[in-house]
Write a protein that holds these residues in place. Structure first.
Motif, PDB file in Angstrom:
ATOM      1  N   ALA A 354       0.808  -1.224   0.000  1.00 21.12           N
ATOM      2  CA  ALA A 354       0.000   0.000   0.000  1.00 21.12           C
ATOM      3  C   ALA A 354       0.835   1.265   0.000  1.00 21.12           C
ATOM      4  N   ALA A 355       2.111   1.172   0.367  1.00 19.73           N
ATOM      5  CA  ALA A 355       2.959   2.349   0.579  1.00 19.73           C
ATOM      6  C   ALA A 355       2.980   3.336  -0.588  1.00 19.73           C
ATOM      7  N   PRO A 356       3.052   2.901  -1.849  1.00 18.82           N
ATOM      8  CA  PRO A 356       3.090   3.885  -2.943  1.00 18.82           C
ATOM      9  C   PRO A 356       1.796   4.663  -3.126  1.00 18.82           C
ATOM     10  N   TYR A 357       0.713   4.186  -2.508  1.00 17.83           N
ATOM     11  CA  TYR A 357      -0.595   4.779  -2.772  1.00 17.83           C
ATOM     12  C   TYR A 357      -1.277   5.354  -1.537  1.00 17.83           C
ATOM     13  N   PHE A 358      -0.857   4.920  -0.341  1.00 19.44           N
ATOM     14  CA  PHE A 358      -1.550   5.343   0.876  1.00 19.44           C
ATOM     15  C   PHE A 358      -0.546   5.374   2.020  1.00 19.44           C
ATOM     16  N   HIS A 359      -0.467   6.517   2.709  1.00 15.46           N
ATOM     17  CA  HIS A 359       0.521   6.657   3.774  1.00 15.46           C
ATOM     18  C   HIS A 359       0.131   5.805   4.975  1.00 15.46           C
ATOM     19  N   ARG A 360       1.116   5.146   5.534  1.00 14.87           N
ATOM     20  CA  ARG A 360       0.867   4.200   6.620  1.00 14.87           C
ATOM     21  C   ARG A 360       0.308   4.850   7.873  1.00 14.87           C
ATOM     22  N   ASN A 361       0.551   6.143   8.081  1.00 19.15           N
ATOM     23  CA  ASN A 361       0.094   6.816   9.299  1.00 19.15           C
ATOM     24  C   ASN A 361      -1.304   7.416   9.177  1.00 19.15           C
ATOM     25  N   LEU A 362      -1.925   7.284   8.016  1.00 19.97           N
ATOM     26  CA  LEU A 362      -3.323   7.684   7.881  1.00 19.97           C
ATOM     27  C   LEU A 362      -4.160   6.514   8.380  1.00 19.97           C
ATOM     28  N   ASP A 363      -4.691   6.648   9.580  1.00 20.35           N
ATOM     29  CA  ASP A 363      -5.248   5.482  10.272  1.00 20.35           C
ATOM     30  C   ASP A 363      -6.763   5.474  10.391  1.00 20.35           C
ATOM     31  N   GLY A 364      -7.469   6.224   9.571  1.00 17.23           N
ATOM     32  CA  GLY A 364      -8.924   6.171   9.632  1.00 17.23           C
ATOM     33  C   GLY A 364      -9.448   4.847   9.102  1.00 17.23           C
ATOM     34  N   GLY A 365     -10.419   4.264   9.777  1.00 18.62           N
ATOM     35  CA  GLY A 365     -10.971   2.989   9.329  1.00 18.62           C
ATOM     36  C   GLY A 365      -9.914   1.901   9.310  1.00 18.62           C
ATOM     37  N   GLU A 366      -9.739   1.269   8.149  1.00 21.83           N
ATOM     38  CA  GLU A 366      -8.710   0.243   8.008  1.00 21.83           C
ATOM     39  C   GLU A 366      -7.400   0.826   7.481  1.00 21.83           C
ATOM     40  N   GLY A 367      -7.363   2.142   7.255  1.00 22.37           N
ATOM     41  CA  GLY A 367      -6.124   2.779   6.840  1.00 22.37           C
ATOM     42  C   GLY A 367      -5.551   2.168   5.572  1.00 22.37           C
ATOM     43  N   ASP A 368      -4.246   1.919   5.589  1.00 22.10           N
ATOM     44  CA  ASP A 368      -3.588   1.390   4.392  1.00 22.10           C
ATOM     45  C   ASP A 368      -3.929  -0.074   4.138  1.00 22.10           C
ATOM     46  N   MET A 369      -4.576  -0.734   5.103  1.00 28.52           N
ATOM     47  CA  MET A 369      -4.933  -2.139   4.899  1.00 28.52           C
ATOM     48  C   MET A 369      -5.927  -2.307   3.761  1.00 28.52           C
ATOM     49  N   LEU A 370      -6.783  -1.324   3.547  1.00 27.80           N
ATOM     50  CA  LEU A 370      -7.793  -1.430   2.494  1.00 27.80           C
ATOM     51  C   LEU A 370      -7.120  -1.589   1.137  1.00 27.80           C
ATOM     52  N   VAL A 371      -6.089  -0.775   0.893  1.00 30.28           N
ATOM     53  CA  VAL A 371      -5.338  -0.859  -0.360  1.00 30.28           C
ATOM     54  C   VAL A 371      -4.452  -2.103  -0.353  1.00 30.28           C
ATOM     55  N   GLY A 372      -3.783  -2.337   0.776  1.00 24.68           N
ATOM     56  CA  GLY A 372      -2.858  -3.459   0.861  1.00 24.68           C
ATOM     57  C   GLY A 372      -3.539  -4.803   0.632  1.00 24.68           C
ATOM     58  N   LYS A 373      -4.715  -5.013   1.222  1.00 20.60           N
ATOM     59  CA  LYS A 373      -5.404  -6.292   1.061  1.00 20.60           C
ATOM     60  C   LYS A 373      -5.878  -6.491  -0.375  1.00 20.60           C
ATOM     61  N   THR A 374      -6.268  -5.411  -1.020  1.00 15.27           N
ATOM     62  CA  THR A 374      -6.692  -5.516  -2.416  1.00 15.27           C
ATOM     63  C   THR A 374      -5.541  -5.968  -3.304  1.00 15.27           C
ATOM     64  N   LEU A 375      -4.385  -5.320  -3.153  1.00 12.51           N
ATOM     65  CA  LEU A 375      -3.231  -5.677  -3.970  1.00 12.51           C
ATOM     66  C   LEU A 375      -2.687  -7.060  -3.591  1.00 12.51           C
ATOM     67  N   TRP A 376      -2.751  -7.395  -2.318  1.00 14.55           N
ATOM     68  CA  TRP A 376      -2.307  -8.711  -1.869  1.00 14.55           C
ATOM     69  C   TRP A 376      -3.165  -9.813  -2.499  1.00 14.55           C
ATOM     70  N   ALA A 377      -4.486  -9.627  -2.485  1.00 15.09           N
ATOM     71  CA  ALA A 377      -5.382 -10.623  -3.075  1.00 15.09           C
ATOM     72  C   ALA A 377      -5.154 -10.741  -4.574  1.00 15.09           C
ATOM     73  N   TYR A 378      -4.818  -9.634  -5.218  1.00 11.21           N
ATOM     74  CA  TYR A 378      -4.581  -9.656  -6.667  1.00 11.21           C
ATOM     75  C   TYR A 378      -3.256 -10.343  -6.999  1.00 11.21           C
ATOM     76  N   HIS A 379      -2.175  -9.916  -6.360  1.00  7.89           N
ATOM     77  CA  HIS A 379      -0.853 -10.460  -6.681  1.00  7.89           C
ATOM     78  C   HIS A 379      -0.729 -11.931  -6.293  1.00  7.89           C
ATOM     79  N   LYS A 380      -1.350 -12.319  -5.193  1.00  8.73           N
ATOM     80  CA  LYS A 380      -1.236 -13.695  -4.697  1.00  8.73           C
ATOM     81  C   LYS A 380      -2.320 -14.614  -5.259  1.00  8.73           C
ATOM     82  N   LYS A 381      -3.172 -14.064  -6.113  1.00  8.80           N
ATOM     83  CA  LYS A 381      -4.297 -14.824  -6.674  1.00  8.80           C
ATOM     84  C   LYS A 381      -5.142 -15.466  -5.572  1.00  8.80           C
ATOM     85  N   LYS A 382      -5.547 -14.654  -4.632  1.00  5.99           N
ATOM     86  CA  LYS A 382      -6.400 -15.111  -3.550  1.00  5.99           C
ATOM     87  C   LYS A 382      -7.886 -14.946  -3.878  1.00  5.99           C
ATOM     88  N   ALA A 383      -8.205 -14.090  -4.842  1.00  6.65           N
ATOM     89  CA  ALA A 383      -9.601 -13.834  -5.181  1.00  6.65           C
ATOM     90  C   ALA A 383      -9.687 -13.301  -6.602  1.00  6.65           C
TER      91      ALA A 383
END
Length: 545
Positions: A354-383
């Motif tokens: 998520a680092a190139p797209y969302f700063h890690r210290n922006l912690d509202g809601g799920e913060g950078d996890m929202l972007v990170g989980k999306t890219l993780w699921a895509y790159h790892k072919k999880k969904a």
């Protein structure tokens, strides 16, 4: 004419909940999915409290929340506020308002900030006052502060906290396996029956946890086989379910705001069951991952202040140790379930993605996890598809996918009363996910040189592979369960290497996969290679930030 306020604002201050009231007062709670709610009830009751789960919120609760509280609040607040008010109103008609004020207290989550978490107290207070229940006691536990001066009636001690934490671990694993199995069950309803039995079994396990001192409790929870034995028993119950994994279904990962991605019911349009009814396999959002994110978020401050703040490095090291113990504990419990539930992604990997797209210290809601989980699921072919659920007005749910147009991303604004709009939007993207899952399945058949009939014959000859607890490996080349099963069967038959060898020898083009035997329930309604399907294309309705 100007108006003058005669009274200063005074924050809601409930009458304390005392130790003497424990035997006569019932703690109300809710807002999660039913599995973890049942186990939390067991932990509370095992600790000497009376506890009751509120009913699942309904659309009627949404309307009550809007009527009695702030009309501008987002739907999670409206649902939870209305849910509490309707329950109390119903009880008041039966036993009277004063008896309700004496008999019940409400325990829920809160936090600091301008969003719904920071305004929970105001919404609840307004709703209670507007319904004549202003003397009712509610207590908000902030995620960063569990001591809310609620009196000595509720002792949030370490043994109880650990019981709740282990309850989350266990029910996350059960829920994950449930959603992997139910879309493929041969006997409809069998998975749901097994899950209900398993949760009741875990309820008894957590209800009977031994009582011990805080220090002994920590050591006991970390080393005892008490919970792993229980999960092995749950694993045995799942083994009784027969599945047909050759049904081609797209895998849809759920992300978004905590309440909406966790609850199952009207507050999120019953999105989990709706997706299953539409032919998808749901990859649910685990509470365990969100709690690990909160731990990682807290430690980031010590990372930033290492060398500046005194003892920052020491605190960071201790925090890293806690992170390691956390993951090891979850992995240990997961092994007891045969390593079948999905493995939790590394928080560091999510942050890196998520680092190139969302700063890690922006912690509202799920913060950078929202972007990170999306890219993780895509790159790892999880969904094949991401379905992100966010309430309107209080959280941004926009994500630009310009660099990854092939991601099927469905950001849904959940308003509570716009079900047709949200689900039709999701269905459009789900149609593309179905096509992608079918293409993936056809490609795997072609690469392995197998037909569906050959795979079925192999499964018939090896009935253990039809059990829900048979592990299907994920090598990172396919996201769909049916495609992964074909790859696994091909590996066991030794067909993959033969196919690749024939390909290298130039032995001619393969016949189309669709001609390799009937699919018997393994066909997604969309054609395998229609011109209208965007080969690797993105979701047509994904929002651009």
């Amino acid at each position: 004419m100007a108006t003058v306020a005669t009274d200063h604002y005074r924050t809601y201050t409930p009458r304390p909940f005392t130790r003497a009231e424990r035997d006569s007062v019932t703690i109300l709670f809710g807002g999660l999915h039913w599995r973890i709610e049942r186990i939390l009830q067991a932990v509370l009751e095992g600790s000497g409290y009376k506890a009751q789960i509120l009913p699942v919120a309904t659309k009627e609760d949404l309307l009550t929340g809007r009527e009695t509280a702030d009309i501008g609040q987002c739907c999670p607040t409206s649902f939870t506020t209305g849910n509490l008010v309707n329950f109390l109103k119903k009880e008041s008609k039966q036993i009277g308002v004063e008896e309700v004020n004496k008999k019940y207290v409400y325990l829920t989550a809160g936090s600091c900030g301008a969003c719904r978490f920071g305004q929970y107290h105001a919404s609840y207070e307004l709703a209670l006052r507007n319904t004549g229940l202003e003397r009712f006691r509610m207590f908000l536990m902030a995620q960063d502060n569990l001591d809310q001066n609620m009196g000595d009636g509720l002792d949030l001690n370490l043994p109880m906290t650990l019981g709740c934490l282990w309850g989350i671990f266990c029910t996350d694993l059960v829920q994950d396996l449930e959603y992997q199995v139910r879309p493929y069950e041969v006997l409809p309803g069998q998975t749901e029956a097994v899950v209900k039995e398993s949760v009741e079994y875990l309820y008894a396990i957590f209800r009977k946890r031994p009582t011990m001192s805080p220090k002994k409790s920590v050591l006991w929870h970390l080393t005892t086989p008490y919970f792993t034995r229980a999960l092995r028993e749950v694993h045995k119950r799942f083994a009784e379910i027969e599945v047909d994994r050759l049904r081609v279904k797209p895998t849809v990962k759920i992300t978004g705001e905590f309440y909406l991605q966790t609850v199952e019911g009207d507050p999120n349009y019953n999105i989990h069951r709706w997706l299953e009814a539409e032919g998808a396999e749901v990859y649910p959002a685990a509470i365990t991952i969100w709690m690990e994110y909160l731990l990682r978020l807290g430690l980031q401050r010590f990372e930033d202040y290492s060398g500046i703040e005194k003892h920052a490095r020491l605190k960071l090291g201790l925090g890293r140790l806690a992170q390691g113990i956390y993951r090891l504990t979850v992995s240990r419990l997961r092994r007891a379930m045969g390593n079948l539930p999905h493995e939790s992604p590394s928080q560091f990997e999510l942050r890196r993605l998520a680092a190139p797209y969302f700063h890690r210290n922006l912690d509202g809601g799920e913060g950078d996890m929202l972007v990170g989980k999306t890219l993780w699921a895509y790159h790892k072919k999880k969904a094949h598809m991401i379905c992100e659920l966010s309430p309107y007005s209080c959280m941004p749910n926009t994500m630009s996918i310009g660099e990854y147009p092939e991601i099927l991303y469905a950001p849904l604004e959940i308003k509570g009363d716009a079900e047709v709009h949200a689900l039709s939007r999701c269905q459009m993207i789900l149609t593309e996910a179905k096509k992608r899952a079918q293409r993936e399945f056809d490609d795997v058949l072609e690469r392995t040189g197998l037909s569906v009939d050959e795979v079925r014959a192999y499964l018939h000859a090896h009935p253990a592979m039809k059990k829900a607890t048979y592990p299907i490996p994920h090598d990172g080349t396919a996201a769909g369960t049916a495609a992964k099963l074909v790859l696994h069967v091909a590996h066991k038959m030794g067909r993959r290497s033969a196919t690749l060898r024939r390909s290298r020898e130039g032995s001619g083009a393969h016949a189309p996969a669709s001609s390799r035997g009937s699919r018997e329930g393994g066909v997604v309604d969309a054609p395998a290679r229609s011109q209208g399907s965007r080969e690797g294309g993105g979701a047509p309705f994904s929002k651009q930030s």
